[in-house]
Scaffold this motif. Sequence first.
Motif, PDB file in Angstrom:
ATOM      1  N   UNK A  51      41.126  -9.135   0.736  1.00 43.77           N
ATOM      2  CA  UNK A  51      40.608  -7.790   0.495  1.00 43.77           C
ATOM      3  C   UNK A  51      39.087  -7.763   0.608  1.00 43.77           C
ATOM      4  N   UNK A  52      38.406  -8.759  -0.010  1.00 42.31           N
ATOM      5  CA  UNK A  52      36.950  -8.840   0.076  1.00 42.31           C
ATOM      6  C   UNK A  52      36.507  -9.078   1.519  1.00 42.31           C
ATOM      7  N   UNK A  53      37.226  -9.928   2.234  1.00 43.95           N
ATOM      8  CA  UNK A  53      36.883 -10.205   3.628  1.00 43.95           C
ATOM      9  C   UNK A  53      36.998  -8.945   4.482  1.00 43.95           C
ATOM     10  N   UNK A  54      38.032  -8.139   4.219  1.00 42.41           N
ATOM     11  CA  UNK A  54      38.196  -6.890   4.969  1.00 42.41           C
ATOM     12  C   UNK A  54      37.046  -5.934   4.686  1.00 42.41           C
ATOM     13  N   UNK A  55      36.621  -5.857   3.420  1.00 44.51           N
ATOM     14  CA  UNK A  55      35.484  -4.997   3.086  1.00 44.51           C
ATOM     15  C   UNK A  55      34.210  -5.481   3.762  1.00 44.51           C
ATOM     16  N   UNK A  56      34.033  -6.781   3.816  1.00 43.85           N
ATOM     17  CA  UNK A  56      32.841  -7.324   4.465  1.00 43.85           C
ATOM     18  C   UNK A  56      32.849  -7.002   5.955  1.00 43.85           C
ATOM     19  N   UNK A  57      33.994  -7.110   6.598  1.00 49.77           N
ATOM     20  CA  UNK A  57      34.075  -6.776   8.021  1.00 49.77           C
ATOM     21  C   UNK A  57      33.748  -5.309   8.267  1.00 49.77           C
ATOM     22  N   UNK A  58      33.959  -4.474   7.258  1.00 51.77           N
ATOM     23  CA  UNK A  58      33.628  -3.049   7.363  1.00 51.77           C
ATOM     24  C   UNK A  58      32.162  -2.774   7.038  1.00 51.77           C
ATOM     25  N   UNK A  84      19.374  -3.941  -3.041  1.00 52.46           N
ATOM     26  CA  UNK A  84      19.640  -5.367  -2.945  1.00 52.46           C
ATOM     27  C   UNK A  84      18.297  -6.088  -2.787  1.00 52.46           C
ATOM     28  N   UNK A  85      17.964  -7.047  -3.643  1.00 55.35           N
ATOM     29  CA  UNK A  85      16.681  -7.755  -3.532  1.00 55.35           C
ATOM     30  C   UNK A  85      16.534  -8.419  -2.165  1.00 55.35           C
ATOM     31  N   UNK A  86      15.326  -8.321  -1.623  1.00 51.98           N
ATOM     32  CA  UNK A  86      15.061  -8.878  -0.308  1.00 51.98           C
ATOM     33  C   UNK A  86      13.920  -9.895  -0.383  1.00 51.98           C
ATOM     34  N   UNK A  87      13.943 -10.899   0.496  1.00 50.38           N
ATOM     35  CA  UNK A  87      12.930 -11.965   0.429  1.00 50.38           C
ATOM     36  C   UNK A  87      11.502 -11.442   0.528  1.00 50.38           C
ATOM     37  N   UNK A 185      13.974  10.408   8.293  1.00 45.01           N
ATOM     38  CA  UNK A 185      14.512  10.497   9.650  1.00 45.01           C
ATOM     39  C   UNK A 185      14.640   9.133  10.322  1.00 45.01           C
ATOM     40  N   UNK A 186      14.354   8.063   9.594  1.00 45.12           N
ATOM     41  CA  UNK A 186      14.420   6.708  10.157  1.00 45.12           C
ATOM     42  C   UNK A 186      15.883   6.297  10.358  1.00 45.12           C
ATOM     43  N   UNK A 187      16.234   5.890  11.574  1.00 42.57           N
ATOM     44  CA  UNK A 187      17.616   5.509  11.889  1.00 42.57           C
ATOM     45  C   UNK A 187      18.080   4.281  11.130  1.00 42.57           C
ATOM     46  N   UNK A 188      17.139   3.487  10.578  1.00 46.77           N
ATOM     47  CA  UNK A 188      17.544   2.300   9.824  1.00 46.77           C
ATOM     48  C   UNK A 188      18.403   2.667   8.609  1.00 46.77           C
ATOM     49  N   UNK A 189      18.251   3.875   8.106  1.00 44.15           N
ATOM     50  CA  UNK A 189      19.034   4.305   6.942  1.00 44.15           C
ATOM     51  C   UNK A 189      20.527   4.387   7.262  1.00 44.15           C
ATOM     52  N   UNK A 190      20.854   4.425   8.539  1.00 43.02           N
ATOM     53  CA  UNK A 190      22.250   4.531   8.961  1.00 43.02           C
ATOM     54  C   UNK A 190      22.823   3.193   9.400  1.00 43.02           C
ATOM     55  N   UNK A 192      23.443  -1.221   8.759  1.00 47.46           N
ATOM     56  CA  UNK A 192      23.525  -2.384   7.881  1.00 47.46           C
ATOM     57  C   UNK A 192      23.721  -2.051   6.416  1.00 47.46           C
ATOM     58  N   UNK A 193      23.116  -2.881   5.568  1.00 52.41           N
ATOM     59  CA  UNK A 193      23.273  -2.740   4.131  1.00 52.41           C
ATOM     60  C   UNK A 193      22.734  -1.420   3.600  1.00 52.41           C
ATOM     61  N   UNK A 194      21.724  -0.845   4.291  1.00 53.41           N
ATOM     62  CA  UNK A 194      21.096   0.371   3.792  1.00 53.41           C
ATOM     63  C   UNK A 194      22.100   1.510   3.620  1.00 53.41           C
ATOM     64  N   UNK A 195      23.168   1.492   4.406  1.00 53.86           N
ATOM     65  CA  UNK A 195      24.189   2.544   4.289  1.00 53.86           C
ATOM     66  C   UNK A 195      24.861   2.554   2.932  1.00 53.86           C
ATOM     67  N   UNK A 196      24.828   1.442   2.226  1.00 59.04           N
ATOM     68  CA  UNK A 196      25.555   1.303   0.971  1.00 59.04           C
ATOM     69  C   UNK A 196      24.632   1.309  -0.253  1.00 59.04           C
ATOM     70  N   UNK A 197      23.334   1.400  -0.024  1.00 62.13           N
ATOM     71  CA  UNK A 197      22.383   1.358  -1.130  1.00 62.13           C
ATOM     72  C   UNK A 197      21.969   2.773  -1.545  1.00 62.13           C
ATOM     73  N   UNK A 198      21.462   2.939  -2.778  1.00 60.27           N
ATOM     74  CA  UNK A 198      21.121   4.288  -3.256  1.00 60.27           C
ATOM     75  C   UNK A 198      19.988   4.893  -2.438  1.00 60.27           C
ATOM     76  N   UNK A 199      20.239   6.063  -1.841  1.00 62.88           N
ATOM     77  CA  UNK A 199      19.257   6.663  -0.932  1.00 62.88           C
ATOM     78  C   UNK A 199      17.954   6.985  -1.644  1.00 62.88           C
ATOM     79  N   UNK A 200      18.031   7.357  -2.936  1.00 62.49           N
ATOM     80  CA  UNK A 200      16.811   7.724  -3.664  1.00 62.49           C
ATOM     81  C   UNK A 200      15.892   6.537  -3.884  1.00 62.49           C
ATOM     82  N   UNK A 201      16.415   5.325  -3.734  1.00 62.80           N
ATOM     83  CA  UNK A 201      15.579   4.126  -3.851  1.00 62.80           C
ATOM     84  C   UNK A 201      15.038   3.677  -2.502  1.00 62.80           C
TER      85      UNK A 201
END
Length: 276
Positions: A51-58, A84-87, A185-190, A192-201
């Motif tokens: 189940x986790x692997x399927x979510x990751x593939x999505x 998500x903390x980033x380096x 209007x930055x396309x990066x918001x759509x 990778x991980x950014x799609x799942x993170x809180x937009x207000x942050x």
Amino acid sequence: MQTGRSLMLVCGLPRLEGRMLLECVLQKPREWLLAHDTDPLSPEDAARFLSLAAQRRQGVPMAHLIGWREFMGHRFEVTPAVLIPRPETELLVEVGLSAIDGYEAPAVLDLGTGSGVVAISLALARPDARVTATDLSVEALTVAQRNAQALGARVQWWQGSWFLALPPEGRFNLIVSNPPYIASYDDHLKRGDLRFEPSQALTDGADGLSDLMRIINGAGGRLLPGGSLWLEHGYDQAEPVSRMLAEAGFTSVQTHADLANLPRVTGGVWASGPNP
């Protein structure tokens, strides 16, 4: 019955990600998995792993699936309520620590703390510091408080928007912030991980500079003489952030590059003392 090795072969993920998911499911370290990779898994564990692997593939971020991310050598809880903390944000901590080197019991403020990684990392590196952190999100502060408790960090938490969250008398030797700086209007918001993170942050809902400007314009009234403000920003925002700092009365304005050699953290010194 299926084994960990067979599941990782069929899960369709890079081996490292598959191993991390298996560690999460079994609550066992890597060394144990290597020694037991042919052991059969229970049907329940196998089903959870798949189940986790399927979510990751999505595209669901690994940090959300396993519930944590490492930052500055410490493991921090991560939920969909926080970034998500980033380096690259480790640079903000390093620059902040350099700014308070030589101070005894410095007063430090982290604005928009999220999961608390910056405030907590500063508090752990400087146990004598009086660290305060704010966030507009109650859910984010809850995560940050759990992280502080788990890591044994002393931080005072306030809920609210930027400086409005604080009592009126607070003054600091150092203010740091990793505010929302991605333009709406930055396309990066759509991607990778950014799609799942809180937009207000992530975004201010405008050009990515409005929250940076609010912090810069309000920081003078919260800094002690000789205190400094340091801000994380986008790779193409060093020039406007430097200009805003200079216009607000900051001196010794400079920018530091991250490990990818991109301009990432800019700040300056407040020499005039608190605004009236």
